[in-house]
Design a protein around this motif. Structure first.
Motif, mmCIF file in Angstrom:
data_model
loop_
_atom_site.group_PDB
_atom_site.id
_atom_site.type_symbol
_atom_site.label_atom_id
_atom_site.label_comp_id
_atom_site.label_asym_id
_atom_site.label_seq_id
_atom_site.Cartn_x
_atom_site.Cartn_y
_atom_site.Cartn_z
ATOM 1 N N LEU A 1 -2.799 7.826 4.881
ATOM 2 C CA LEU A 1 -2.435 9.222 5.121
ATOM 3 C C LEU A 1 -1.282 9.402 6.120
ATOM 4 N N PHE A 2 -1.203 8.516 7.115
ATOM 5 C CA PHE A 2 -0.291 8.808 8.232
ATOM 6 C C PHE A 2 0.720 7.736 8.609
ATOM 7 N N HIS A 3 0.450 6.483 8.289
ATOM 8 C CA HIS A 3 1.310 5.424 8.834
ATOM 9 C C HIS A 3 2.348 4.998 7.785
ATOM 10 N N TYR A 4 3.433 5.784 7.671
ATOM 11 C CA TYR A 4 4.462 5.489 6.661
ATOM 12 C C TYR A 4 5.633 4.705 7.223
ATOM 13 N N HIS A 5 5.858 4.811 8.521
ATOM 14 C CA HIS A 5 6.993 4.120 9.150
ATOM 15 C C HIS A 5 6.473 3.035 10.087
ATOM 16 N N ASP A 6 7.286 2.024 10.278
ATOM 17 C CA ASP A 6 6.864 0.922 11.138
ATOM 18 C C ASP A 6 8.023 0.559 12.066
ATOM 19 N N PRO A 7 7.951 0.776 13.374
ATOM 20 C CA PRO A 7 6.808 1.322 14.111
ATOM 21 C C PRO A 7 6.452 2.755 13.666
ATOM 22 N N LYS B 1 5.580 -4.508 12.524
ATOM 23 C CA LYS B 1 4.567 -5.496 12.120
ATOM 24 C C LYS B 1 4.902 -6.912 12.593
ATOM 25 N N GLU B 2 6.151 -7.333 12.359
ATOM 26 C CA GLU B 2 6.577 -8.684 12.777
ATOM 27 C C GLU B 2 6.333 -8.890 14.273
ATOM 28 N N GLN B 3 6.709 -7.860 15.053
ATOM 29 C CA GLN B 3 6.572 -7.956 16.518
ATOM 30 C C GLN B 3 5.097 -7.925 16.931
ATOM 31 N N PRO C 1 -3.593 -11.726 11.776
ATOM 32 C CA PRO C 1 -2.931 -11.062 10.650
ATOM 33 C C PRO C 1 -3.794 -10.002 9.955
ATOM 34 N N MET C 2 -5.119 -10.260 9.835
ATOM 35 C CA MET C 2 -5.956 -9.302 9.101
ATOM 36 C C MET C 2 -6.084 -7.960 9.824
ATOM 37 N N VAL D 1 -3.455 -6.637 11.793
ATOM 38 C CA VAL D 1 -2.147 -6.202 12.298
ATOM 39 C C VAL D 1 -1.716 -4.809 11.817
ATOM 40 N N ASP D 2 -2.155 -4.424 10.620
ATOM 41 C CA ASP D 2 -1.773 -3.102 10.094
ATOM 42 C C ASP D 2 -2.660 -1.997 10.648
ATOM 43 N N MET D 3 -3.962 -2.222 10.562
ATOM 44 C CA MET D 3 -4.922 -1.173 10.878
ATOM 45 C C MET D 3 -5.065 -0.902 12.376
ATOM 46 N N ILE D 4 -4.673 -1.869 13.197
ATOM 47 C CA ILE D 4 -4.921 -1.745 14.645
ATOM 48 C C ILE D 4 -4.118 -0.594 15.266
ATOM 49 N N VAL D 5 -3.016 -0.203 14.612
ATOM 50 C CA VAL D 5 -2.193 0.886 15.158
ATOM 51 C C VAL D 5 -2.943 2.216 15.051
#
Length: 318
Positions: free
Chosen positions: A169-175, A255-257, A266-267, A269-273
């Motif tokens: 729903l919300f995390h479209y950009h990284d950072p 993500k890389e950083q 790694p498992m 790294v996406d959801m932790i934000v």
């Protein structure tokens, strides 16, 4: 009493866990444990389905788990599925295929049962005392909140706002963009009104987070101190100030950083934000100085039920 061997499979939205144990009357010994980022919610959870690729990953992992269970000669298998399966239109069909292919009977638990099992897991870890605590478990599909102490759970709810849903729903950009964080926070305010009211009613004075994201946050904290977490310990403390430092970093890195942060896996790294944004929001409702992190969650709650409150037969017949 001779030990009983059992296998617990927790089929979470993000992660599948396998735990092989020997059960005694008042304790258990872990024979083997493994977690695999199956990401069963990926590509489907926001549409109430399970993506064919996610199903493939799930069956591949269950085959691997079944080989390990058979290798130990274990016949008592307790499998639980949570948010992604209970909300999927094809959930029933998915569970039937598992029964057919692996002879594993999956108990699809509702949010209330999930919250109760998480509470029993947290209590089993020794995280709770007499003071009233808010407990939280951030899953990929749902987030459970429980208010209570070591004696009882006074209030509990499951909200379908887990990490994979927040990501979709919300995390479209990284950072992540500041605007996305603001939108997520407004969404949480709206979705968690019931929780805010319960906090006013019961006035919890401590915060306990179980497993998952909280494990990784404490791993990152201990790495920053150049310390290793003790394997025999189930409860860890994360000072709020240190959490704020970690969360601040997570919001500004891509993500890389984030993968370069010592202690990150790694498992996660996406959801932790988005999970950190949720914890930040909860800290506005209950401003504690220390976050208590319990290693134990749903699967250990299942063990607590197996060992004491329910006989093996009772749990099998549910």
């Amino acid at each position: 009493m001779a030990p009983n061997k059992a296998a617990i499979i927790d089929m979470g939205t993000n992660t599948f866990h396998l735990l092989l144990v020997e059960l005694y009357e008042d304790k258990f010994e872990t024979l083997y444990k493994e977690k695999i980022p199956v990401k069963i919610g990926q590509g489907g959870i926001s549409h109430n389905t399970i993506h064919p690729e996610a199903q493939k990953r799930a069956f591949h992992t269950l085959q691997h788990f079944k080989n390990l269970i058979d290798g130990e000669g274990i016949t008592k298998i307790f499998a639980f599925a949570t948010s992604a399966v209970r909300n999927a239109d094809i959930g029933h069909e998915f569970v039937s295929k598992i029964q057919e292919q692996f002879h594993i009977s999956v108990n699809v638990i509702d949010g209330d049962q999930e919250a109760q099992m998480i509470y029993e897991g947290i209590r089993f870890s020794g995280s709770l005392r007499d003071e009233i605590c808010l407990m939280m478990d951030i899953g990929g599909g749902s987030v459970e909140f429980i208010i209570g102490n070591q004696h009882e759970a006074l209030w509990k709810r499951s909200f379908e706002i887990g990490g994979q849903r927040m990501l979709d729903l919300f995390h479209y950009h990284d950072p992540i963009l500041r605007e996305e964080v603001e939108n997520l926070t407004s969404y949480l305010e709206d979705k968690l009104l019931e929780l805010a009211m319960a906090i006013k009613t019961f006035n919890p004075t401590c915060l306990v987070g179980s497993s998952g994201t909280f494990d990784t946050l404490t791993d990152i904290y201990f790495e920053s101190l150049h310390q290793k977490k003790s394997r025999s310990q189930q409860v860890f403390q994360l000072p709020r100030a240190e959490f704020e430092v970690i969360a601040g970093k997570l919001l500004t890195l891509n993500k890389e950083q984030r993968l370069q942060i010592p202690g990150m896996i790694p498992m996660r790294v996406d959801m932790i934000v988005v999970a950190s944004c949720l914890i930040e929001y909860i800290l506005k409702l209950i401003p504690v100085e220390t976050l208590i992190c319990s290693n134990y969650a749903l699967k250990e709650g299942a063990i607590a039920q197996l060992m004491g409150k329910h006989s093996l037969a009772a749990l099998q017949s549910r």
